[in-house]
Scaffold this motif. Structure first.
Motif, mmCIF file in Angstrom:
data_model
loop_
_atom_site.group_PDB
_atom_site.id
_atom_site.type_symbol
_atom_site.label_atom_id
_atom_site.label_comp_id
_atom_site.label_asym_id
_atom_site.label_seq_id
_atom_site.Cartn_x
_atom_site.Cartn_y
_atom_site.Cartn_z
ATOM 1 N N PRO A 186 0.006 25.551 -1.374
ATOM 2 C CA PRO A 186 -0.631 24.444 -0.637
ATOM 3 C C PRO A 186 -1.646 23.662 -1.481
ATOM 4 O O PRO A 186 -1.795 22.462 -1.300
ATOM 5 C CB PRO A 186 -1.333 25.132 0.538
ATOM 6 N N GLU A 187 -2.325 24.351 -2.404
ATOM 7 C CA GLU A 187 -3.308 23.675 -3.250
ATOM 8 C C GLU A 187 -2.644 22.640 -4.159
ATOM 9 O O GLU A 187 -3.201 21.581 -4.421
ATOM 10 C CB GLU A 187 -4.087 24.686 -4.107
ATOM 11 N N ILE A 188 -1.459 22.972 -4.645
ATOM 12 C CA ILE A 188 -0.717 22.036 -5.502
ATOM 13 C C ILE A 188 -0.235 20.857 -4.667
ATOM 14 O O ILE A 188 -0.311 19.708 -5.092
ATOM 15 C CB ILE A 188 0.453 22.740 -6.223
ATOM 16 N N GLU A 189 0.247 21.129 -3.456
ATOM 17 C CA GLU A 189 0.660 20.048 -2.551
ATOM 18 C C GLU A 189 -0.501 19.096 -2.290
ATOM 19 O O GLU A 189 -0.343 17.875 -2.377
ATOM 20 C CB GLU A 189 1.141 20.619 -1.211
ATOM 21 N N ASN A 218 0.832 -1.207 0.000
ATOM 22 C CA ASN A 218 0.000 0.000 0.000
ATOM 23 C C ASN A 218 0.868 1.258 0.000
ATOM 24 O O ASN A 218 1.939 1.280 0.607
ATOM 25 C CB ASN A 218 -0.906 0.037 1.235
ATOM 26 N N VAL A 219 0.381 2.304 -0.643
ATOM 27 C CA VAL A 219 1.061 3.599 -0.628
ATOM 28 C C VAL A 219 0.637 4.317 0.651
ATOM 29 O O VAL A 219 -0.550 4.540 0.883
ATOM 30 C CB VAL A 219 0.695 4.428 -1.873
ATOM 31 N N VAL A 220 1.624 4.655 1.494
ATOM 32 C CA VAL A 220 1.358 5.309 2.779
ATOM 33 C C VAL A 220 2.345 6.452 2.986
ATOM 34 O O VAL A 220 3.361 6.552 2.296
ATOM 35 C CB VAL A 220 1.471 4.302 3.959
ATOM 36 N N GLY A 221 2.047 7.296 3.947
ATOM 37 C CA GLY A 221 2.972 8.368 4.323
ATOM 38 C C GLY A 221 3.284 9.339 3.197
ATOM 39 O O GLY A 221 4.420 9.777 3.067
ATOM 40 N N VAL A 222 2.286 9.703 2.425
ATOM 41 C CA VAL A 222 2.512 10.600 1.285
ATOM 42 C C VAL A 222 2.694 12.026 1.800
ATOM 43 O O VAL A 222 1.870 12.535 2.558
ATOM 44 C CB VAL A 222 1.338 10.541 0.285
ATOM 45 N N ARG A 223 3.786 12.638 1.389
ATOM 46 C CA ARG A 223 4.076 14.036 1.725
ATOM 47 C C ARG A 223 4.462 14.755 0.450
ATOM 48 O O ARG A 223 5.081 14.174 -0.431
ATOM 49 C CB ARG A 223 5.226 14.129 2.717
ATOM 50 N N GLU A 239 -3.186 18.511 -4.039
ATOM 51 C CA GLU A 239 -3.559 17.738 -5.216
ATOM 52 C C GLU A 239 -2.545 16.617 -5.467
ATOM 53 O O GLU A 239 -2.918 15.493 -5.792
ATOM 54 C CB GLU A 239 -3.681 18.642 -6.447
ATOM 55 N N ALA A 240 -1.267 16.897 -5.283
ATOM 56 C CA ALA A 240 -0.242 15.867 -5.459
ATOM 57 C C ALA A 240 -0.430 14.741 -4.448
ATOM 58 O O ALA A 240 -0.353 13.555 -4.799
ATOM 59 C CB ALA A 240 1.155 16.478 -5.331
ATOM 60 N N VAL A 241 -0.705 15.081 -3.196
ATOM 61 C CA VAL A 241 -0.942 14.068 -2.157
ATOM 62 C C VAL A 241 -2.178 13.247 -2.503
ATOM 63 O O VAL A 241 -2.175 12.019 -2.391
ATOM 64 C CB VAL A 241 -1.064 14.712 -0.757
ATOM 65 N N ARG A 242 -3.246 13.909 -2.943
ATOM 66 C CA ARG A 242 -4.479 13.200 -3.298
ATOM 67 C C ARG A 242 -4.231 12.177 -4.395
ATOM 68 O O ARG A 242 -4.623 11.011 -4.281
ATOM 69 C CB ARG A 242 -5.547 14.199 -3.766
ATOM 70 N N VAL A 243 -3.536 12.592 -5.438
ATOM 71 C CA VAL A 243 -3.310 11.700 -6.579
ATOM 72 C C VAL A 243 -2.409 10.534 -6.187
ATOM 73 O O VAL A 243 -2.739 9.375 -6.444
ATOM 74 C CB VAL A 243 -2.713 12.480 -7.778
ATOM 75 N N VAL A 244 -1.290 10.811 -5.560
ATOM 76 C CA VAL A 244 -0.336 9.750 -5.208
ATOM 77 C C VAL A 244 -0.949 8.793 -4.189
ATOM 78 O O VAL A 244 -0.713 7.578 -4.242
ATOM 79 C CB VAL A 244 0.998 10.347 -4.715
ATOM 80 N N SER A 245 -1.772 9.300 -3.279
ATOM 81 C CA SER A 245 -2.427 8.434 -2.285
ATOM 82 C C SER A 245 -3.369 7.426 -2.935
ATOM 83 O O SER A 245 -3.694 6.406 -2.333
ATOM 84 C CB SER A 245 -3.214 9.275 -1.277
ATOM 85 N N ASN A 246 -3.808 7.706 -4.138
ATOM 86 C CA ASN A 246 -4.727 6.816 -4.841
ATOM 87 C C ASN A 246 -4.038 5.826 -5.777
ATOM 88 O O ASN A 246 -4.722 5.128 -6.536
ATOM 89 C CB ASN A 246 -5.762 7.641 -5.615
ATOM 90 N N LEU A 247 -2.710 5.764 -5.730
ATOM 91 C CA LEU A 247 -2.018 4.748 -6.528
ATOM 92 C C LEU A 247 -2.520 3.367 -6.119
ATOM 93 O O LEU A 247 -2.848 3.144 -4.943
ATOM 94 C CB LEU A 247 -0.500 4.828 -6.315
ATOM 95 N N PRO A 248 -2.575 2.433 -7.053
ATOM 96 C CA PRO A 248 -3.088 1.095 -6.708
ATOM 97 C C PRO A 248 -2.132 0.327 -5.792
ATOM 98 O O PRO A 248 -0.946 0.638 -5.709
ATOM 99 C CB PRO A 248 -3.203 0.405 -8.071
#
Length: 166
Positions: free
Chosen positions: A111-114, A100-105, A116-125
């Motif tokens: 902050p809005e770009i940060e 699982n993808v965890v601890g995404v920073r 969005e990046a966290v949201r997308v990477v957190s949803n990796l399969p």
């Protein structure tokens, strides 16, 4: 329209990790976290069916790049009305012992770009976990995402002026 305004360049630096080098001490094995650059058996992204670590690393980097490009919400970036420039988001995460993808920073200028990046990477399969000395371990991964916001074309400027008048 977004493609004209934004060009997203996803640069996967699977061989680079934040504040990590190729020389990894034995403490990484005891901490159960190993940098992607030096893991004995890399995590396997779904549909990456290769035999060598090098092929698996390349496939994983490509698949993550495609995923981020496809799922990154550009309308959030457009709403910021940022000036034309190159913007960078540094993302760090861990693929845990279960894959699982965890601890995404993330770190970016806005902050809005940060977020969005966290949201997308957190949803990796979920992936097949990486292994070190035959045992599943957490694998540290870093992902720089680079945006190039281009100045609007003459046609886009005219459209914006028309919208403002209405």
């Amino acid at each position: 329209m977004f493609k004209k305004i934004f060009t997203i360049l996803i640069i996967i630096s699977s061989a680079f990790s934040f504040a990590q080098s190729e020389e990894v001490s034995e403490s990484h094995a005891t901490n159960d976290n190993v940098p992607f650059a030096v893991i004995e058996k890399v995590p396997v992204y779904p549909d990456c069916d290769f035999n060598t670590n090098l092929e698996l690393k390349k496939c994983m980097s490509t698949k993550i790049s495609e995923f981020v490009s496809m799922h990154f919400n550009l309308s959030k970036i457009e709403a910021l009305n940022l000036p034309p420039n190159v913007y960078r988001v540094s993302v760090q995460f861990k693929i845990d012992k279960e894959g699982n993808v965890v601890g995404v920073r993330a770190r970016a200028a806005h902050p809005e770009i940060e977020a969005e990046a966290v949201r997308v990477v957190s949803n990796l399969p979920q992936m097949e976990p990486g292994k070190q000395k035959g045992e599943a371990v957490g694998v540290l991964y870093s992902l720089p995402i680079v945006f190039k916001i281009e100045p609007p074309t003459q046609n886009e400027k005219k459209k914006k002026k028309r919208k403002r008048k209405n």
